[in-house]
Design an enzyme around this catalytic site. Sequence first.
Site, PDB file in Angstrom:
ATOM      1  N   GLY A   1       0.797  -1.212   0.000  1.00 45.56           N
ATOM      2  CA  GLY A   1       0.000   0.000   0.000  1.00 45.56           C
ATOM      3  C   GLY A   1       0.828   1.260   0.000  1.00 45.56           C
ATOM      4  O   GLY A   1       0.322   2.342  -0.301  1.00 45.56           O
ATOM      5  N   PHE A   2       2.112   1.160   0.334  1.00 49.10           N
ATOM      6  CA  PHE A   2       2.936   2.364   0.430  1.00 49.10           C
ATOM      7  C   PHE A   2       3.286   2.917  -0.940  1.00 49.10           C
ATOM      8  O   PHE A   2       3.139   4.103  -1.197  1.00 49.10           O
ATOM      9  CB  PHE A   2       4.211   2.065   1.214  1.00 49.10           C
TER      10      PHE A   2
ATOM     11  N   LYS B   1      12.251   4.325  -1.788  1.00 48.76           N
ATOM     12  CA  LYS B   1      10.870   3.902  -1.593  1.00 48.76           C
ATOM     13  C   LYS B   1       9.978   5.137  -1.583  1.00 48.76           C
ATOM     14  O   LYS B   1      10.099   5.988  -0.713  1.00 48.76           O
ATOM     15  CB  LYS B   1      10.729   3.115  -0.292  1.00 48.76           C
TER      16      LYS B   1
ATOM     17  N   ASP C   1       6.056  -9.212  11.518  1.00 46.21           N
ATOM     18  CA  ASP C   1       5.845  -9.829  10.208  1.00 46.21           C
ATOM     19  C   ASP C   1       7.135 -10.027   9.425  1.00 46.21           C
ATOM     20  O   ASP C   1       7.297  -9.520   8.316  1.00 46.21           O
ATOM     21  CB  ASP C   1       4.852  -8.990   9.394  1.00 46.21           C
TER      22      ASP C   1
END
Length: 265
Positions: free
Chosen positions: A24-25, A42, A135
């Site tokens: 989603g980023f 990023k 995660d």
Amino acid sequence: MYVYRKLRLLLLQLFKKAANDYGGFGKVYSGVLCDGTKVALKRRKLESSQGIEEFQTEIEMLSQLRHPYLVSLIGYCDENNELILIYEYMENGNLSSHLYGSDLPSMSWEQRLEICIGVARGLHYLHTSRFIRCDVTSANILLDENFVAKVADFGISKTSTEFDETHLVCARPAVDQSLPREQLNLAEWAMNSQKGGQLKKIIDPNLVGKIRPDSLRKFGETAVKCLADSGVDRPSMGEVLWSVEYALRLQEPVIQHNPEENSTN
């Protein structure tokens, strides 16, 4: 760490090339700064309302944490609705691409143990610093030019006094719906195989005959302990690190017998 306040100057310094989507980023790009430094960039999707909290968490955490087995944050930009994070460049991408889903050469057992050791060292540092990296998967473990593993993506990390160390790195997805029912969930399959003394049946076919039984046994015992239902029954990351290092030492007679075939580089 540098704060890039002039977005135009930043973008002019970078040779942008899309590498992959980052959930989603946004997307990750490779680039080169004016001084010749290779970087990974990023960039949050402009149309996305997600990622602001993760962006801030990443900066806050990596401003405090520095370790050889954590991906380093070089700088960031927060200007004109642009959120950009700039990291050290990891030549060999993520671990996932080397384990499955690509035509890259198969990794040796020694390489995989070295990667597990690197990840354990990075996580042990985080835990002793009172941070949890949530995660952990093969997709956010990155490999440098020498295949040294570094933990990446700290946007959903948090501080806590309770640690959950349940993740296992392996050469297949954690859940594969195409497999028979007993093999669908990797963790359950591994635990049942370990209890039945059949752990060798689940290893990557490329490793058959190349692993010393005692090395595989020690690794399997460690993995099963990490998957215990109760947190108090799971080993600390320091204990995991020691166990995986010991599994590598048990493999050393094979390395010494044929150093070229079993090189970890």
